[in-house]
Design an enzyme around this catalytic site. Structure first.
Site, PDB file in Angstrom:
ATOM      1  N   LYS A  64       0.842  -1.212   0.000  1.00  0.00           N
ATOM      2  CA  LYS A  64       0.000   0.000   0.000  1.00  0.00           C
ATOM      3  C   LYS A  64       0.873   1.256   0.000  1.00  0.00           C
ATOM      4  O   LYS A  64       0.479   2.278  -0.555  1.00  0.00           O
ATOM      5  CB  LYS A  64      -0.936   0.021   1.213  1.00  0.00           C
ATOM      6  CG  LYS A  64      -1.950  -1.097   1.224  1.00  0.00           C
ATOM      7  CD  LYS A  64      -3.259  -0.708   0.551  1.00  0.00           C
ATOM      8  CE  LYS A  64      -4.187  -1.905   0.483  1.00  0.00           C
ATOM      9  NZ  LYS A  64      -5.203  -1.892  -0.490  1.00  0.00           N
ATOM     10  N   LYS A 101      -3.396 -10.064  -7.106  1.00  0.00           N
ATOM     11  CA  LYS A 101      -4.670 -10.391  -6.452  1.00  0.00           C
ATOM     12  C   LYS A 101      -5.830  -9.549  -7.003  1.00  0.00           C
ATOM     13  O   LYS A 101      -5.632  -8.384  -7.332  1.00  0.00           O
ATOM     14  CB  LYS A 101      -4.510 -10.109  -4.947  1.00  0.00           C
ATOM     15  CG  LYS A 101      -5.601 -10.673  -4.084  1.00  0.00           C
ATOM     16  CD  LYS A 101      -5.456 -10.235  -2.628  1.00  0.00           C
ATOM     17  CE  LYS A 101      -6.007  -8.854  -2.407  1.00  0.00           C
ATOM     18  NZ  LYS A 101      -6.500  -8.583  -1.052  1.00  0.00           N
ATOM     19  N   LYS A 136     -10.610  -5.019  -4.489  1.00  0.00           N
ATOM     20  CA  LYS A 136     -11.768  -4.158  -4.754  1.00  0.00           C
ATOM     21  C   LYS A 136     -11.395  -2.698  -4.990  1.00  0.00           C
ATOM     22  O   LYS A 136     -12.163  -1.957  -5.575  1.00  0.00           O
ATOM     23  CB  LYS A 136     -12.817  -4.308  -3.659  1.00  0.00           C
ATOM     24  CG  LYS A 136     -12.405  -3.846  -2.295  1.00  0.00           C
ATOM     25  CD  LYS A 136     -13.553  -4.064  -1.340  1.00  0.00           C
ATOM     26  CE  LYS A 136     -13.160  -4.961  -0.194  1.00  0.00           C
ATOM     27  NZ  LYS A 136     -11.943  -4.550   0.527  1.00  0.00           N
TER      28      LYS A 136
HETATM   29  N1  AQP Z   1      -8.730 -11.825  -4.313  1.00  0.00           N
HETATM   30  C1  AQP Z   1      -9.007 -12.372  -3.153  1.00  0.00           C
HETATM   31  N2  AQP Z   1      -8.990 -13.719  -3.011  1.00  0.00           N
HETATM   32  C2  AQP Z   1      -9.289 -14.302  -1.811  1.00  0.00           C
HETATM   33  N3  AQP Z   1      -9.621 -13.600  -0.715  1.00  0.00           N
HETATM   34  C3  AQP Z   1      -9.669 -12.257  -0.818  1.00  0.00           C
HETATM   35  N4  AQP Z   1      -9.959 -11.298   0.072  1.00  0.00           N
HETATM   36  C4  AQP Z   1      -9.875 -10.077  -0.532  1.00  0.00           C
HETATM   37  N5  AQP Z   1      -9.507 -10.235  -1.812  1.00  0.00           N
HETATM   38  C5  AQP Z   1      -9.363 -11.580  -2.024  1.00  0.00           C
HETATM   39  C6  AQP Z   1     -10.322 -11.566   1.443  1.00  0.00           C
HETATM   40  O1  AQP Z   1     -11.510 -10.830   1.722  1.00  0.00           O
HETATM   41  C7  AQP Z   1     -11.445 -10.279   3.024  1.00  0.00           C
HETATM   42  C8  AQP Z   1     -11.616  -8.792   2.889  1.00  0.00           C
HETATM   43  O2  AQP Z   1     -10.487  -8.097   3.046  1.00  0.00           O
HETATM   44  P1  AQP Z   1     -10.422  -6.538   3.253  1.00  0.00           P
HETATM   45  O3  AQP Z   1     -11.412  -5.810   2.486  1.00  0.00           O
HETATM   46  O4  AQP Z   1     -10.470  -6.221   4.691  1.00  0.00           O
HETATM   47  O5  AQP Z   1      -8.974  -6.275   2.757  1.00  0.00           O
HETATM   48  P2  AQP Z   1      -8.158  -6.735   1.523  1.00  0.00           P
HETATM   49  O6  AQP Z   1      -7.664  -8.107   1.731  1.00  0.00           O
HETATM   50  O7  AQP Z   1      -7.121  -5.647   1.379  1.00  0.00           O
HETATM   51  O8  AQP Z   1      -9.179  -6.685   0.306  1.00  0.00           O
HETATM   52  P3  AQP Z   1      -9.018  -5.952  -1.084  1.00  0.00           P
HETATM   53  O9  AQP Z   1     -10.197  -6.324  -1.915  1.00  0.00           O
HETATM   54  O10 AQP Z   1      -7.666  -6.191  -1.662  1.00  0.00           O
HETATM   55  O11 AQP Z   1      -9.193  -4.447  -0.671  1.00  0.00           O
HETATM   56  P4  AQP Z   1      -8.304  -3.183  -1.005  1.00  0.00           P
HETATM   57  O12 AQP Z   1      -8.165  -3.157  -2.485  1.00  0.00           O
HETATM   58  O13 AQP Z   1      -9.074  -2.011  -0.488  1.00  0.00           O
HETATM   59  O14 AQP Z   1      -7.018  -3.352  -0.267  1.00  0.00           O
HETATM   60  C9  AQP Z   1     -10.119 -10.735   3.628  1.00  0.00           C
HETATM   61  O15 AQP Z   1     -10.356 -11.902   4.365  1.00  0.00           O
HETATM   62  C10 AQP Z   1      -9.283 -11.021   2.427  1.00  0.00           C
HETATM   63  O16 AQP Z   1      -8.282 -11.966   2.693  1.00  0.00           O
END
Ligand code: AQP
Length: 331
Positions: A114, A196, A199
């Site tokens: 990040k 990955k 979102k």
């Molecule tokens: N691509 C993925 N595959 C499997 N698991 C995923 N998770 C997120 N993306 C995937 C799981 O969903 C939960 C939500 O996580 P979060 O929103 O708290 O944070 P994150 O992991 O940082 O999710 P994003 O989508 O990547 O958000 P941004 O882009 O805002 O950083 C967690 O259990 C995560 O493992």
């Protein structure tokens, strides 16, 4: 009868929920809901660690609740709430900050990622994000934290912080375990299967959102990047694109990798990609219908938030009182 164990997990409303959020987290939450005492949060305070639009954050918080319920989480059985509605999260995070080492936080891969992506805004909240996450988990005396693979390091840090605190003050916190799904722990971007699906990076075609239209979903799968060769075979090293699609197809249909390999033996990537697109559309259709129904009843969603905050606070405040009395020895 043995008392049910406790689960905590959350998703930050930093973008529209993706197929990755569903497969890596929410689907598991639904499966575990009957056997555990579950706390499922919308962790909005985590979403402000990067620059955000307040109106979009408010809108997404409500939409995320409707999606949780549409995915099958019953707010009567599970405590569903917004992190910022329970002030104990912020208070415990501060205390835990004082028991977390600078070096530990510097090693977090999400912080490194990040910081690169938001080089103009490497704020202290981004750095101490895992401490707030530790507070989220520890407040509920959590046994199990269902997360995708990317969050495993944060749950391990949570364990270290809790063990350190307990080592000084006695058994204040339950030590939680991460719970990572065997299939779908890391769903990858359809345009870049080495990255990955996230979102907050909803680039054209690489990311499937739970509310995407069927035609957009089919188009994204049709254009998904695949690998050299033409054989549908599970091999994440040699065939990251196809293996990612196989994970999605396995989750949508309940089929094993062997069954999928047999089903597509002798067929090309084109047929397979079409089938994955159709299976995803079929998975999301009922969920989208239920979402639309729920979004038409905002009063109900607001009631769920109010009740969730009340139920979560009752438990969180107990843990916080224990922390205060042990750590500061005040009444
Ligand atoms: N691509 C993925 N595959 C499997 N698991 C995923 N998770 C997120 N993306 C995937 C799981 O969903 C939960 C939500 O996580 P979060 O929103 O708290 O944070 P994150 O992991 O940082 O999710 P994003 O989508 O990547 O958000 P941004 O882009 O805002 O950083 C967690 O259990 C995560 O493992």
């Amino acid at each position: 009868m043995e008392e049910k164990k406790t689960i905590f997990s959350g998703i930050k409303p930093s973008g529209d929920l993706t197929l990755g959020s569903y497969i890596g987290a929410i689907k598991k939450w639904v499966e575990l809901a009957d056997s555990y005492n579950c706390y499922y949060a919308i962790v909005d305070m985590h979403a402000i660690t990067v620059r955000h639009d307040p109106a979009a954050l408010r809108r997404r918080t409500l939409e995320q609740l409707a999606l949780y319920i549409a995915c099958g989480l019953d707010p009567k059985k599970n405590v569903i709430f917004v992190q910022s509605h329970v002030p104990a999260h912020a208070e415990l995070a501060w205390v835990l900050n004082c028991y977390t080492m600078f070096g530990e936080l510097s090693r977090m891969t999400q912080f490194k990622d990040k910081s690169q992506k938001h080089a103009d805004n490497i704020n202290a909240g981004l750095f101490t994000y895992p401490v707030l996450m530790a507070a989220d988990i520890l407040l509920y005396q959590t046994d199990l934290v269902p997360v995708g693979d990317d969050q495993k390091q944060h749950v391990e840090l949570t364990r270290d912080i809790a063990e350190r605190f307990n080592g000084i003050y006695g058994d204040v916190f339950k030590i939680p375990e991460p719970y990572i799904p065997k299939v779908g722990a890391r769903i990858m971007n359809l345009q870049n299967p080495l990255s990955k699906m996230s979102k907050s990076e909803q680039d054209a075609g690489g990311c499937i959102c739970l509310l995407d239209k069927p035609e957009d979903i089919l188009r994204a799968f049709k254009r998904a990047v695949t690998d050299s060769g033409s054989e549908v075979r599970y091999d994440p090293q040699e065939k990251p694109g196809i293996s990612n699609l196989m994970q999605i197809y396995a989750v949508c249909t309940g089929k094993s990798f062997e069954e999928i390999e047999r089903e597509f033996a002798g067929k090309g990537y084109g047929d397979f990609k079409m089938a994955v697109g159709e299976a995803t559309v079929a998975l999301l259709r009922p969920l989208q219908e239920e979402y639309n129904r729920l979004m038409a009843d905002k009063a109900y969603l607001e009631d769920v938030f109010a009740e969730g905050a009340q139920r979560a606070s009752a438990v969180a405040e107990k843990t916080l009182a224990k922390v205060r009395s042990e750590e500061r020895r005040v009444g």
